[in-house]
Write a protein that holds these residues in place. Structure first.
Motif, short mmCIF file in Angstrom:
data_model
loop_
_atom_site.label_atom_id
_atom_site.label_comp_id
_atom_site.label_asym_id
_atom_site.label_seq_id
_atom_site.Cartn_x
_atom_site.Cartn_y
_atom_site.Cartn_z
N MET A 1 -57.86 -9.87 -18.65
CA MET A 1 -58.29 -9.18 -19.85
C MET A 1 -59.49 -9.88 -20.49
SD MET A 1 -56.19 -8.38 -23.36
CE MET A 1 -55.67 -6.74 -22.86
N LEU A 2 -59.38 -11.19 -20.68
CA LEU A 2 -60.47 -12.00 -21.22
C LEU A 2 -60.76 -13.14 -20.27
CD1 LEU A 2 -62.38 -12.67 -23.66
CD2 LEU A 2 -60.56 -14.19 -24.47
N GLU A 3 -62.03 -13.29 -19.92
CA GLU A 3 -62.43 -14.38 -19.02
C GLU A 3 -63.72 -15.00 -19.54
OE1 GLU A 3 -64.15 -14.03 -14.77
OE2 GLU A 3 -61.98 -14.22 -14.50
N VAL A 4 -63.65 -16.25 -19.92
CA VAL A 4 -64.80 -17.00 -20.42
C VAL A 4 -65.17 -18.03 -19.37
CG1 VAL A 4 -65.65 -18.51 -22.26
CG2 VAL A 4 -64.01 -16.67 -22.80
N ARG A 5 -66.45 -18.06 -19.00
CA ARG A 5 -66.89 -18.98 -17.96
C ARG A 5 -68.19 -19.68 -18.40
NH1 ARG A 5 -62.52 -18.58 -16.82
NH2 ARG A 5 -61.51 -17.85 -14.90
N GLY A 6 -68.14 -21.01 -18.35
CA GLY A 6 -69.33 -21.82 -18.59
C GLY A 6 -69.97 -21.60 -19.94
N ILE A 20 -67.29 -24.03 -21.63
CA ILE A 20 -65.88 -23.64 -21.81
C ILE A 20 -65.46 -22.62 -20.76
CG2 ILE A 20 -64.23 -22.52 -23.37
CD1 ILE A 20 -65.07 -25.29 -24.28
N ASP A 21 -64.35 -22.88 -20.10
CA ASP A 21 -63.69 -21.92 -19.20
C ASP A 21 -62.32 -21.61 -19.79
OD1 ASP A 21 -65.82 -22.00 -17.41
OD2 ASP A 21 -64.88 -23.52 -16.14
N LEU A 22 -62.05 -20.33 -20.00
CA LEU A 22 -60.79 -19.92 -20.62
C LEU A 22 -60.49 -18.50 -20.17
CD1 LEU A 22 -59.78 -20.43 -24.33
CD2 LEU A 22 -59.79 -18.11 -23.41
N ASP A 23 -59.22 -18.19 -19.99
CA ASP A 23 -58.86 -16.81 -19.62
C ASP A 23 -57.53 -16.44 -20.25
OD1 ASP A 23 -56.63 -17.18 -17.31
OD2 ASP A 23 -58.15 -18.73 -17.13
N LEU A 24 -57.34 -15.13 -20.38
CA LEU A 24 -56.12 -14.59 -20.97
C LEU A 24 -55.80 -13.28 -20.27
CD1 LEU A 24 -55.21 -14.39 -24.73
CD2 LEU A 24 -55.08 -12.31 -23.33
N ALA A 25 -54.56 -13.16 -19.79
CA ALA A 25 -54.12 -11.95 -19.11
C ALA A 25 -53.42 -11.02 -20.09
CB ALA A 25 -53.18 -12.30 -17.95
N LYS A 26 -53.39 -9.75 -19.76
CA LYS A 26 -52.74 -8.75 -20.61
C LYS A 26 -51.28 -9.13 -20.82
CE LYS A 26 -52.03 -3.76 -21.05
NZ LYS A 26 -52.64 -3.69 -22.39
N GLY A 27 -50.85 -9.06 -22.08
CA GLY A 27 -49.46 -9.33 -22.41
C GLY A 27 -49.14 -10.78 -22.71
N GLU A 28 -50.14 -11.64 -22.67
CA GLU A 28 -49.91 -13.06 -22.92
C GLU A 28 -50.15 -13.44 -24.38
OE1 GLU A 28 -50.76 -16.08 -19.34
OE2 GLU A 28 -52.58 -15.09 -20.07
N ILE A 29 -49.49 -14.53 -24.77
CA ILE A 29 -49.95 -15.33 -25.91
C ILE A 29 -50.58 -16.58 -25.30
CG2 ILE A 29 -49.37 -16.69 -27.94
CD1 ILE A 29 -46.93 -14.96 -28.38
N VAL A 30 -51.85 -16.77 -25.55
CA VAL A 30 -52.54 -17.99 -25.12
C VAL A 30 -52.92 -18.76 -26.38
CG1 VAL A 30 -54.63 -18.93 -24.06
CG2 VAL A 30 -53.36 -17.12 -22.92
N ALA A 31 -52.50 -20.01 -26.44
CA ALA A 31 -52.82 -20.86 -27.58
C ALA A 31 -54.08 -21.67 -27.31
CB ALA A 31 -51.65 -21.80 -27.88
N LEU A 32 -54.98 -21.68 -28.27
CA LEU A 32 -56.16 -22.54 -28.23
C LEU A 32 -55.96 -23.58 -29.32
CD1 LEU A 32 -59.01 -23.21 -27.15
CD2 LEU A 32 -59.91 -21.72 -28.95
N LEU A 33 -55.74 -24.81 -28.91
CA LEU A 33 -55.37 -25.88 -29.83
C LEU A 33 -56.51 -26.87 -29.99
CD1 LEU A 33 -51.84 -26.55 -28.29
CD2 LEU A 33 -52.38 -25.04 -30.21
N GLY A 34 -56.59 -27.47 -31.16
CA GLY A 34 -57.62 -28.47 -31.39
C GLY A 34 -57.71 -28.83 -32.85
N ALA A 35 -58.20 -30.02 -33.12
CA ALA A 35 -58.35 -30.48 -34.49
C ALA A 35 -59.55 -29.82 -35.15
CB ALA A 35 -58.51 -32.01 -34.50
#
Length: 233
Positions: A1-6, A20-35
């Motif tokens: 569903m979401l794909e972030v590359r470079g 940044i490389d990050l991806d999220l598939a349909k139906g997921e909860i993906v947490a992006l954590l950081g201070a």
């Protein structure tokens, strides 16, 4: 569903995100954590089209949206609930909700308002009340409800627990989990590591503009480096 590359992004000559490389598939909860200062808001703003990346790609539902106008991204179904709620204080609860469907799902506005009221009964009780007079927890409900009005394909929640009491934080994370069970894909951007990992399927840890850790949330919960950095263990 979401794909972030470079993805590289920043402000002028100041680099914030560095590949940044990050991806999220349909139906997921993906947490992006950081201070604070890790680059989470910069990533959100680039995903939502508020800023144009310096390099890299952002693919949403098969289309590269990097640098696309925010209104087009909203129309595609990528909706952000921003940090700090940002409700319209001099408009009523109902008027705030109606604005959530300004670009998308306008034809379903009445039905979606009733859906939001079913999820947040307190908003129905306060439908005619000015948003600026709501409590912090109620404003957060309103901000999420406004996001739901657009029938999102992917909902980005930016620090939804910020400024809430411990009891309301528990309620907020339970709500996020229920929305996901109902089929909503969620990118959860948070500093609250423990509770985010408890409900997420996968997680990415952002440090100084790079992804320092990533993997299944249950595994990251037991990661020694994460415990040392964020939990003081």
């Amino acid at each position: 569903m979401l794909e972030v590359r470079g993805l590289e992004a920043g402000y002028g000559e100041v680099a914030v995100l560095r590949g940044i490389d990050l991806d999220l598939a349909k139906g997921e909860i993906v947490a992006l954590l950081g201070a604070n200062g890790a680059g989470k808001s910069t990533l959100n703003n680039n995903l939502s089209g508020l800023y144009r990346p310096q390099a890299g790609s952002i693919c949403f539902l098969g289309q590269d949206i990097a640098g696309t106008n925010p209104d087009r991204i909203v129309e595609a179904g990528l909706i952000q609930v921003p940090e700090g709620r940002r409700v319209f204080p001099n408009l009523s609860v109902r008027e705030n909700l109606e604005l959530g469907s300004y670009r998308r799902a306008r034809a379903s506005r009445a039905a979606n308002i009733e859906r939001v009221y079913a999820i947040f009964p307190r908003l129905k009780e306060r439908a005619s009340q000015l948003a600026g007079t709501l409590s912090g927890g109620e404003q957060q409900m309103l901000a999420i409800g406004r996001g739901l009005m657009a029938e999102p394909e992917l909902l980005i929640l930016d620090e939804p627990s910020l400024g809430l009491s411990p009891l309301l934080v528990e309620e907020m994370f339970s709500l996020i989990q229920q929305l996901n069970r109902d089929g909503l894909s969620i990118l959860l951007v948070e500093q609250n590591v423990v509770q985010s990992l408890a409900i997420a399927h996968r997680a990415f840890v952002l440090e100084h503009g790079v992804i320092a850790l990533s993997g299944p949330a249950a595994e990251l919960m037991n990661d020694a480096g994460l415990k040392a950095s964020y939990l003081g263990i």
